[in-house]
Structures are given as C-alpha cells and as structure tokens.
Design an enzyme around this catalytic site. Structure first.
Site, PDB file in Angstrom:
ATOM      1  N   LYS A   1       0.800  -1.218  -0.098  1.00  0.00           N
ATOM      2  CA  LYS A   1       0.042   0.084   0.094  1.00  0.00           C
ATOM      3  C   LYS A   1       0.897   1.004   0.084  1.00  0.00           C
ATOM      4  O   LYS A   1       0.649   2.118  -0.706  1.00  0.00           O
ATOM      5  CB  LYS A   1      -0.979  -0.002   1.232  1.00  0.00           C
ATOM      6  CG  LYS A   1      -2.146  -1.041   1.105  1.00  0.00           C
ATOM      7  CD  LYS A   1      -2.956  -1.078   2.262  1.00  0.00           C
ATOM      8  CE  LYS A   1      -3.849  -2.441   2.005  1.00  0.00           C
ATOM      9  NZ  LYS A   1      -4.491  -2.881   3.183  1.00  0.00           N
TER      10      LYS A   1
ATOM     11  N   GLN B   1      -5.174  -2.103   9.486  1.00  0.00           N
ATOM     12  CA  GLN B   1      -4.829  -3.263   8.752  1.00  0.00           C
ATOM     13  C   GLN B   1      -5.418  -4.393   9.396  1.00  0.00           C
ATOM     14  O   GLN B   1      -5.137  -4.568  10.623  1.00  0.00           O
ATOM     15  CB  GLN B   1      -3.125  -3.538   8.488  1.00  0.00           C
ATOM     16  CG  GLN B   1      -2.983  -4.748   7.638  1.00  0.00           C
ATOM     17  CD  GLN B   1      -3.335  -4.747   6.270  1.00  0.00           C
ATOM     18  OE1 GLN B   1      -3.315  -3.750   5.601  1.00  0.00           O
ATOM     19  NE2 GLN B   1      -4.100  -5.781   5.889  1.00  0.00           N
TER      20      GLN B   1
ATOM     21  N   ASP C   1     -11.421   2.485   3.678  1.00  0.00           N
ATOM     22  CA  ASP C   1     -11.837   0.927   3.346  1.00  0.00           C
ATOM     23  C   ASP C   1     -13.167   0.789   3.303  1.00  0.00           C
ATOM     24  O   ASP C   1     -13.696  -0.380   2.711  1.00  0.00           O
ATOM     25  CB  ASP C   1     -11.185   0.005   4.262  1.00  0.00           C
ATOM     26  CG  ASP C   1      -9.983  -0.920   4.112  1.00  0.00           C
ATOM     27  OD1 ASP C   1      -9.660  -1.060   2.773  1.00  0.00           O
ATOM     28  OD2 ASP C   1      -9.384  -1.424   5.063  1.00  0.00           O
TER      29      ASP C   1
END
Ligand code: NAP
Length: 282
Positions: free
Chosen positions: A53, A97, A120
């Site tokens: 990322k 994460q 997200d």
C-alpha cells in the site's frame, strides 16, 4: 477460449489517471492527499500488504504514513490513536490493517474511523450507505471487480450474477454493487444446497471463497465471465485463486488470472478512495 482480464494492465491505467488527478489536486491545494495506515502486531502477510500500500501511494504521489503498534496494544489505546487521526486535518484517509489481535474488537475499531476518512469503507455508516446506493467510498475489492468488468466492456445489466461468499468485505458488497448495476444476483455460501446448480446458471460468476480449484469447468456455463477473488498460497509457495484456470479457460468468455487479476485492483481502489476523501474534505 476465454479472454484474460488483465488486472495488472487495467490497474496501471487507473493508477496513471489517479496520478494525474493527484498532481491537479496538489496544484490547487498546495498539498498532496494523505493516507495513514495503522498496523497492530507482526503478522507477516499484513506487513507485506502494508508495504504494498505504501509503495502504491508513493507511485501515484499520495503521502503515506504507517503507524506500527505492538501486538499487546490495548483497544483503548488504538481507539485513541484513531481519534487523533480523525481530528488531524492533515490526514485524509485512515486504514487499520486487518486482522487485529484477538483481544481487540474489530467492529469497535472500524466504526471509530471517521466515515469521511474510512477509505476501506468497512465502517457501518459507509456499509449502510452502500446498501442505500448513496456512497462516497466503496470497499476496495468489490469496487475493483466492478472496474474490471466496466473497463473490459462487460455489461452487467440483466445478467445472472452469482457471488460465492458472503463476507462483509467481499461477498455482500459485491452482490450489492452487481445489483446496483442491474444484475440479477444470487449469493451462495457454505450452506448453499447444490452449489453447482447456481453456478451453472451464472453469466457472471464471482468466487470469493478461499479454496484452490474450487470452481471447475463442469460448474460453469459456456461463455460465462469468471471473476476469481480468491487468494490461496499452495504448499509449493505458489499463489492461486479459487478457479481451476486451465479447465475453465476453454469454456468461459472471460476470466481473471491469479495473480494479476483482482489483486492489483484492490490497492488501486484504495488510492482512488484516498483521493476522493481528500477532495471531499477540501
Ligand atoms: P471469508 O470471510 O472467509 O469468506 C469466505 C466465504 O466463502 C464465506 O461466506 C463462506 O461461507 C464461503 N464458503 C466457504 N466454503 C464454501 C463452500 N464449500 N461452498 C460455498 N461457499 C463457501 O473470506 P473473504 O475475506 O471474503 O475472502 C475470500 C477470499 O478472497 C480469500 O481467499 C481471500 O484471501 C480473498 N481476498 C482477495 C482479495 C483481493 O484483493 N483479491 C481481497 C480480499 C479477499 P459461510 O459464510 O457460510 O461461512
């Protein structure tokens, strides 16, 4: 014989577009969009995902920051880190994460992220907005699949779409997006009776199960579009999807490979969401 949907190439094309947009954003505002990723603990796969990322952000000119917290971090500490980032105008996107260590409640954490920074789109506000068809962000993997379909000229309207898997991050939003695009959607899962009777009807089949060779040629319709979301690591270290690629290749009209299909699109959609967040906040 199937056309291979090249996720790497489509992803590169979208990243070039994002890069141009980032330059324009920076010219207008005097700073680049920014993403902060929080990682708790030392899970090796998560470390790789976070590094990827970061690399992708750098590639398109997005500022990237990683906050590394030890595995013993208390939930309250993590929530207070998120609170600070929520209130920091310099941070446009926040991502935690997953998976988190077992003692931390994942729901509390994802719902703590300011919905305007929830790139997200796992928080419940953004999840609800997807359901209503009124959203700023889409979860990256299903959004990536829709981009692959659109950019490959595959029309979803009126098609029989079958999604295997009903997770909150892939299967459910995937089904919703196909429905928003006027597909007729069936969602299958581990309790589905006679799975093949559903998959054989699919014009568009999306598999997000996580089992190698789960979809075989006898389970698909002639000319179907096969989207393989699964990522499985074989004992020999090779990465593979859910679909018996060789077997289905002759029968399908289009198929995504693993690696090089859906995978690269997921990170690309995260970049897109971060840029969208920065634009919305400014
Ligand atoms: P998950 O939460 O484990 O969900 C798997 C789904 O598959 C569940 O809904 C499960 O049904 C269903 N399933 C399991 N066995 C089945 C069977 N025999 N028949 C029918 N359905 C069955 O996983 P996930 O997070 O959605 O991820 C799915 C796969 O996608 C994994 O391989 C993951 O690594 C991959 N993935 C890839 C990307 C990417 O960027 N390409 C991103 C995210 C995930 P139940 O609900 O009944 O248990």
């Amino acid at each position: 014989m199937a056309k291979i949907i090249d996720g790497k190439a489509i992803s590169a094309q979208i990243r070039a577009e994002i890069s141009e947009d980032v330059i324009a954003f920076e010219r207008e505002h005097g700073f680049a969009p920014s993403l902060t990723v929080i990682i708790v603990g030392e899970d090796p796969a998560s470390q790789v995902y976070v590094r990827n990322k970061e690399k992708a952000c750098i590639q398109v000119g997005i500022r990237s920051d990683i906050i590394r917290l030890p595995a013993e971090t208390e939930e309250a500490q993590l929530l207070s880190v998120i609170e600070k980032l929520n209130n920091d105008p310099d941070v446009n996107g926040i991502l935690v994460q997953l998976p988190l260590p077992k003692h931390i409640n994942e729901k509390n954490v994802i719902c703590k992220i300011d919905p305007k920074k929830d790139v997200d789109a796992f928080g419940y506000e953004n999840t609800g907005r997807i359901m209503a068809g009124d959203y700023d962000f889409l979860p990256c993997t299903p959004a990536g699949v829709m981009e692959l379909l659109h950019r490959s000229g595959i029309d979803v309207c009126g098609k029989d779409c079958v999604v295997i898997g009903r997770s909150n991050i892939v299967g459910k939003p995937m089904a919703m997006l196909l429905m928003h695009d006027n597909g007729t959607v069936t969602v299958c899962h581990s309790k589905t009776a006679d799975l093949a009777s559903h998959t054989r009807r699919a014009d568009i089949l999306v598999s997000s199960v996580g089992k190698p060779d789960f979809i075989t040629a006898d389970m698909i319709k002639e000319g179907a579009v096969i989207i393989d979301v699964g990522i499985n690591r074989l004992e020999n270290g090779k990465l593979t999807g859910d679909v018996d690629f060789e077997g289905c290749f002759e029968k399908a009209s289009a198929v995504t490979p693993v690696p090089g299909g859906v995978g690269p699109m997921t990170v690309t959609m995260l970049l897109k969401n971060t840029l969208t967040a920065a634009k919305k906040q400014n």
